[in-house]
Motif scaffolding. Structure first.
Motif, PDB file in Angstrom:
ATOM      1  N   ILE A 184     -29.235  10.819 -51.570  1.00 15.26           N
ATOM      2  CA  ILE A 184     -28.659  11.335 -51.568  1.00 15.26           C
ATOM      3  C   ILE A 184     -26.993  11.500 -50.534  1.00 15.26           C
ATOM      4  O   ILE A 184     -26.515  12.473 -50.667  1.00 15.26           O
ATOM      5  CB  ILE A 184     -29.378  10.996 -49.511  1.00 15.26           C
ATOM      6  CG1 ILE A 184     -31.103  12.348 -50.497  1.00 15.26           C
ATOM      7  CG2 ILE A 184     -29.101  12.349 -48.362  1.00 15.26           C
ATOM      8  CD1 ILE A 184     -31.864  11.882 -49.082  1.00 15.26           C
ATOM      9  N   ALA A 185     -26.538  10.031 -50.548  1.00 17.36           N
ATOM     10  CA  ALA A 185     -25.034  10.011 -50.489  1.00 17.36           C
ATOM     11  C   ALA A 185     -24.328  10.778 -51.897  1.00 17.36           C
ATOM     12  O   ALA A 185     -23.291  11.329 -51.253  1.00 17.36           O
ATOM     13  CB  ALA A 185     -24.972   8.686 -50.286  1.00 17.36           C
ATOM     14  N   LYS A 186     -24.302  10.499 -52.823  1.00 22.72           N
ATOM     15  CA  LYS A 186     -24.069  10.918 -53.975  1.00 22.72           C
ATOM     16  C   LYS A 186     -24.393  12.818 -53.889  1.00 22.72           C
ATOM     17  O   LYS A 186     -23.509  12.977 -54.528  1.00 22.72           O
ATOM     18  CB  LYS A 186     -24.867  10.427 -55.564  1.00 22.72           C
ATOM     19  CG  LYS A 186     -24.073   8.840 -55.243  1.00 22.72           C
ATOM     20  CD  LYS A 186     -23.137   8.932 -55.271  1.00 22.72           C
ATOM     21  CE  LYS A 186     -21.894   9.739 -56.886  1.00 22.72           C
ATOM     22  NZ  LYS A 186     -20.919   9.077 -56.772  1.00 22.72           N
ATOM     23  N   TYR A 187     -25.266  12.789 -53.569  1.00 23.28           N
ATOM     24  CA  TYR A 187     -25.483  14.449 -53.184  1.00 23.28           C
ATOM     25  C   TYR A 187     -24.061  15.075 -52.500  1.00 23.28           C
ATOM     26  O   TYR A 187     -23.931  15.890 -52.806  1.00 23.28           O
ATOM     27  CB  TYR A 187     -26.590  15.130 -53.341  1.00 23.28           C
ATOM     28  CG  TYR A 187     -26.906  16.182 -52.326  1.00 23.28           C
ATOM     29  CD1 TYR A 187     -27.559  17.033 -53.813  1.00 23.28           C
ATOM     30  CD2 TYR A 187     -27.637  16.603 -50.841  1.00 23.28           C
ATOM     31  CE1 TYR A 187     -27.162  18.506 -52.880  1.00 23.28           C
ATOM     32  CE2 TYR A 187     -27.613  17.699 -51.107  1.00 23.28           C
ATOM     33  CZ  TYR A 187     -27.316  17.860 -51.859  1.00 23.28           C
ATOM     34  OH  TYR A 187     -27.142  20.003 -51.272  1.00 23.28           O
ATOM     35  N   ILE A 188     -24.248  13.762 -51.086  1.00 18.37           N
ATOM     36  CA  ILE A 188     -23.419  14.697 -50.447  1.00 18.37           C
ATOM     37  C   ILE A 188     -21.473  14.675 -50.839  1.00 18.37           C
ATOM     38  O   ILE A 188     -21.098  15.232 -50.418  1.00 18.37           O
ATOM     39  CB  ILE A 188     -23.961  14.180 -49.292  1.00 18.37           C
ATOM     40  CG1 ILE A 188     -24.367  14.592 -48.673  1.00 18.37           C
ATOM     41  CG2 ILE A 188     -22.078  14.222 -48.103  1.00 18.37           C
ATOM     42  CD1 ILE A 188     -25.050  14.253 -47.301  1.00 18.37           C
ATOM     43  N   GLY A 189     -21.816  13.497 -51.634  1.00 15.04           N
ATOM     44  CA  GLY A 189     -20.147  13.406 -52.073  1.00 15.04           C
ATOM     45  C   GLY A 189     -19.933  12.420 -51.878  1.00 15.04           C
ATOM     46  O   GLY A 189     -18.186  11.982 -52.329  1.00 15.04           O
TER      47      GLY A 189
ATOM     48  N   GLY B 175     -33.442  18.650 -59.080  1.00 16.09           N
ATOM     49  CA  GLY B 175     -33.793  17.840 -59.763  1.00 16.09           C
ATOM     50  C   GLY B 175     -32.732  16.691 -59.402  1.00 16.09           C
ATOM     51  O   GLY B 175     -32.607  15.355 -59.832  1.00 16.09           O
ATOM     52  N   VAL B 176     -32.352  16.758 -57.958  1.00 18.87           N
ATOM     53  CA  VAL B 176     -30.955  15.799 -57.550  1.00 18.87           C
ATOM     54  C   VAL B 176     -32.061  14.365 -56.909  1.00 18.87           C
ATOM     55  O   VAL B 176     -31.127  13.547 -57.299  1.00 18.87           O
ATOM     56  CB  VAL B 176     -30.506  16.500 -56.004  1.00 18.87           C
ATOM     57  CG1 VAL B 176     -29.924  15.474 -55.341  1.00 18.87           C
ATOM     58  CG2 VAL B 176     -29.711  17.895 -56.519  1.00 18.87           C
ATOM     59  N   LEU B 177     -32.770  14.762 -56.616  1.00 17.80           N
ATOM     60  CA  LEU B 177     -33.558  13.640 -56.214  1.00 17.80           C
ATOM     61  C   LEU B 177     -34.879  12.964 -57.324  1.00 17.80           C
ATOM     62  O   LEU B 177     -35.129  14.040 -56.978  1.00 17.80           O
ATOM     63  CB  LEU B 177     -34.058  13.998 -54.169  1.00 17.80           C
ATOM     64  CG  LEU B 177     -34.186  12.268 -53.228  1.00 17.80           C
ATOM     65  CD1 LEU B 177     -33.491  12.015 -53.568  1.00 17.80           C
ATOM     66  CD2 LEU B 177     -35.394  13.034 -52.010  1.00 17.80           C
TER      67      LEU B 177
END
Length: 315
Positions: free
Chosen positions: A167-172, A280-282
């Motif tokens: 999730i942190a990587k998805y946020i950037g 597919g992000v998670l």
């Protein structure tokens, strides 16, 4: 229906398989035929009366543990309009409270559920409930993780941690993950930018200051984590049992926010997680799958304290 009743607080021998009546639903609830459920550390702590939540559940008879489910709606209350019989749904139900998930059928408020994405199994959906919600709410509801932040995630290979990294990587954010040497490749594979072996490295002595910490260890690890935070940084901590000294240490640092977090049921947040799963992000990592008659073994696996990802029970 079959259910696993906790006869009295204590060991796994107190988990009793019994035939009880199917729950009756309220107007705002649905009845779910459970296909899979997941086991969390809180289940084990409540069973052993080692969590504050256990005291709130003392009066329930029968007492049925569990909160994480995925399954199919077979009945719905008259006030439920956004879900239909036959829908496949998942969620963390009635937390904190009496979730009653260790059963073939579970009554749940419709506003605590989300539609299961079609591209994942019930096993994967059940795994993506309490742990995924905890990670999501830590970054979205309690703290506000920003794309430019450096975030330190402790226990990154665990149930909450492996979702938090993704999730942190998805946020950037730039993610620094702690885990044992055995799980280095796993956490880097999740997308972590940096890895630290907590068994051999004193992170508080070598780490450059960070903006955000997700603290999942407890004890002295809290104050060590505060030490590496920038002034006006944010720390969200998961374990209960913090002491006043922890709060004073945080205040000395002039933190932007310090939260001692308790996850809560939320259909809106479950829908956010469903969207990330669908895209597919998670991706949940399931290390162990047990059958319904092996819940005791599932508890024993959690008690090792070294589970990578999630433990799921399939019905």
């Amino acid at each position: 229906m079959k259910a696993i009743v906790l006869k009295t607080f204590g060991g796994i021998e107190n988990l009793s398989y019994e035939d009880i009546e199917k729950p009756k639903i309220e107007a705002d609830e649905v009845l779910i035929k459970v296909k899979a459920l997941s086991i969390n550390p809180v289940d084990v702590k409540v069973r052993g009366r080692q969590a504050p939540l256990a005291e709130d559940l003392v009066s329930y008879q029968p007492l049925i543990l569990g909160w994480d489910i995925s399954g199919e709606i077979i009945e719905k209350g008259e006030a439920v309009s956004h879900l239909a019989i036959g829908d496949e749904v998942f969620g963390m139900v009635n937390f904190p409270g009496h979730g009653r998930a260790y059963a073939e059928y579970v009554a749940a408020r419709a506003d605590q559920l989300a539609l299961k994405p079609r591209n994942i199994s019930h096993t994967e959906a059940a795994a993506s409930t309490l742990a995924a919600l905890t990670a999501w709410q830590a970054f979205d509801s309690y703290g506000k993780l920003r794309p430019t932040d450096r975030v330190l995630i402790h226990a990154a290979s665990g149930g909450v941690g492996h979702f938090a990294v993704q999730i942190a990587k998805y946020i950037g954010a730039h993610v620094i993950a702690t885990a044992s040497a055995a799980n280095k490749d796993f956490v880097l594979g999740l997308g972590a930018d940096e890895y630290m072996d907590y068994t051999s490295t004193a992170f508080e002595k070598v780490l450059e200051p960070v903006d955000f910490v997700l603290e999942a260890i407890g004890g002295s690890n809290f104050q060590k984590s505060v030490h590496v935070l920038k002034p006006f940084g944010t720390i969200v901590t998961l374990p209960s049992g913090h002491v006043k000294a922890d709060e004073w240490k945080a205040q000395e640092k002039k933190l932007h926010a310090c939260y001692f977090m308790s996850v809560y049921s939320s259909g809106d947040d479950m829908r956010s997680i469903a969207s990330l799963l669908e895209s597919g992000v998670l991706k949940p990592h399931i290390s162990h799958v047990f059958s319904f008659d092996e819940v005791g073994k599932a508890h024993m696996q959690i008690e090792t304290g070294h589970t990578v990802g999630k433990v799921v029970v399939k019905l």
